[in-house]
Write a protein that holds these residues in place. Structure first.
Motif, mmCIF file in Angstrom:
data_model
loop_
_atom_site.group_PDB
_atom_site.id
_atom_site.type_symbol
_atom_site.label_atom_id
_atom_site.label_comp_id
_atom_site.label_asym_id
_atom_site.label_seq_id
_atom_site.Cartn_x
_atom_site.Cartn_y
_atom_site.Cartn_z
ATOM 1 N N LYS A 1 0.790 -1.225 0.000
ATOM 2 C CA LYS A 1 0.000 0.000 0.000
ATOM 3 C C LYS A 1 0.827 1.284 0.000
ATOM 4 O O LYS A 1 0.280 2.367 -0.115
ATOM 5 N N THR A 2 2.135 1.180 0.134
ATOM 6 C CA THR A 2 2.963 2.367 0.345
ATOM 7 C C THR A 2 4.096 2.444 -0.665
ATOM 8 O O THR A 2 4.795 1.463 -0.893
ATOM 9 N N THR A 3 4.260 3.625 -1.237
ATOM 10 C CA THR A 3 5.368 3.875 -2.151
ATOM 11 C C THR A 3 6.183 5.063 -1.645
ATOM 12 O O THR A 3 5.648 5.950 -0.981
ATOM 13 N N ALA A 4 7.457 5.068 -1.981
ATOM 14 C CA ALA A 4 8.349 6.156 -1.563
ATOM 15 C C ALA A 4 8.350 7.307 -2.562
ATOM 16 O O ALA A 4 8.989 8.322 -2.331
ATOM 17 N N LEU A 5 7.616 7.161 -3.651
ATOM 18 C CA LEU A 5 7.627 8.175 -4.702
ATOM 19 C C LEU A 5 7.181 9.540 -4.203
ATOM 20 O O LEU A 5 7.750 10.564 -4.567
ATOM 21 N N TRP A 6 6.156 9.599 -3.333
ATOM 22 C CA TRP A 6 5.656 10.894 -2.877
ATOM 23 C C TRP A 6 6.657 11.610 -1.980
ATOM 24 O O TRP A 6 6.812 12.824 -2.069
ATOM 25 N N MET A 7 7.348 10.883 -1.118
ATOM 26 C CA MET A 7 8.367 11.530 -0.282
ATOM 27 C C MET A 7 9.515 12.012 -1.164
ATOM 28 O O MET A 7 10.042 13.106 -0.970
ATOM 29 N N TYR A 8 9.886 11.188 -2.144
ATOM 30 C CA TYR A 8 10.962 11.586 -3.055
ATOM 31 C C TYR A 8 10.597 12.863 -3.810
ATOM 32 O O TYR A 8 11.407 13.784 -3.914
ATOM 33 N N TRP B 1 8.546 15.136 -2.805
ATOM 34 C CA TRP B 1 8.564 16.214 -1.816
ATOM 35 C C TRP B 1 9.987 16.743 -1.669
ATOM 36 O O TRP B 1 10.213 17.951 -1.632
ATOM 37 N N PHE B 2 10.966 15.814 -1.587
ATOM 38 C CA PHE B 2 12.373 16.233 -1.506
ATOM 39 C C PHE B 2 12.772 17.019 -2.757
ATOM 40 O O PHE B 2 13.469 18.033 -2.660
ATOM 41 N N LEU B 3 12.348 16.565 -3.935
ATOM 42 C CA LEU B 3 12.657 17.294 -5.168
ATOM 43 C C LEU B 3 12.106 18.717 -5.108
ATOM 44 O O LEU B 3 12.776 19.676 -5.494
ATOM 45 N N ASP B 4 10.895 18.846 -4.625
ATOM 46 C CA ASP B 4 10.270 20.157 -4.522
ATOM 47 C C ASP B 4 11.028 21.056 -3.552
ATOM 48 O O ASP B 4 11.150 22.259 -3.783
ATOM 49 N N ILE C 1 9.123 16.188 7.601
ATOM 50 C CA ILE C 1 9.048 15.763 6.207
ATOM 51 C C ILE C 1 7.591 15.458 5.865
ATOM 52 O O ILE C 1 6.948 14.669 6.545
ATOM 53 N N GLN C 2 7.090 16.098 4.836
ATOM 54 C CA GLN C 2 5.704 15.937 4.380
ATOM 55 C C GLN C 2 4.690 16.072 5.518
ATOM 56 O O GLN C 2 3.845 15.192 5.711
ATOM 57 N N PRO C 3 4.717 17.154 6.262
ATOM 58 C CA PRO C 3 3.796 17.271 7.401
ATOM 59 C C PRO C 3 2.330 17.271 6.982
ATOM 60 O O PRO C 3 1.462 16.852 7.752
ATOM 61 N N GLU C 4 2.041 17.693 5.761
ATOM 62 C CA GLU C 4 0.659 17.759 5.300
ATOM 63 C C GLU C 4 0.015 16.391 5.099
ATOM 64 O O GLU C 4 -1.209 16.278 5.044
#
Length: 114
Positions: A28-35, A37-40, A65-68
């Motif tokens: 259910k979980t991917t690291a793409l969104w955190m990655y 976020w780091f790019l942004d 990291i990604q508090p939202e």
């Protein structure tokens, strides 16, 4: 929404099965969104090493990291360590938190979304 800026992601990141497997943390979980976020949050790139500095090299705690997204800390930790393990990011530990660097960094700075 505050100011929005374009970020660049190479198509290989989403088309290459290797990256799909590397970014998968669980069913259910991917690291793409955190990655992404780091790019942004990447503010500069060291041309000699190719590393991108997240928030200028400010030490971050996992809670920052990604508090939202309101993820639990265990999930954030697993995602964070997945990105480190597969060398999407590098870190330096500090007494306050982790300085995060994006490997193979690329970004065109200052392109606002109209």
């Amino acid at each position: 929404m505050k100011n929005s800026y374009y970020i660049t992601i190479k198509s290989g990141l989403i088309n290459d099965p290797k990256h799909f497997r590397n970014m998968l943390v669980s069913k259910k979980t991917t690291a793409l969104w955190m990655y992404t976020w780091f790019l942004d949050k990447m503010t500069r790139i060291d041309n000699e090493t190719g590393l991108g500095f997240v928030l200028g090299g400010k030490p971050l705690k996992l809670e920052e990291i990604q508090p939202e997204l309101k993820q639990d800390i265990k999930t954030k930790r697993r995602i964070f360590h997945t990105l480190i393990k597969h060398k999407y990011i590098e870190i330096t530990r500090t007494p306050y938190g982790h300085i995060v660097y994006i490997t193979k960094a690329f970004k065109i700075f200052g392109q606002k979304v109209k």
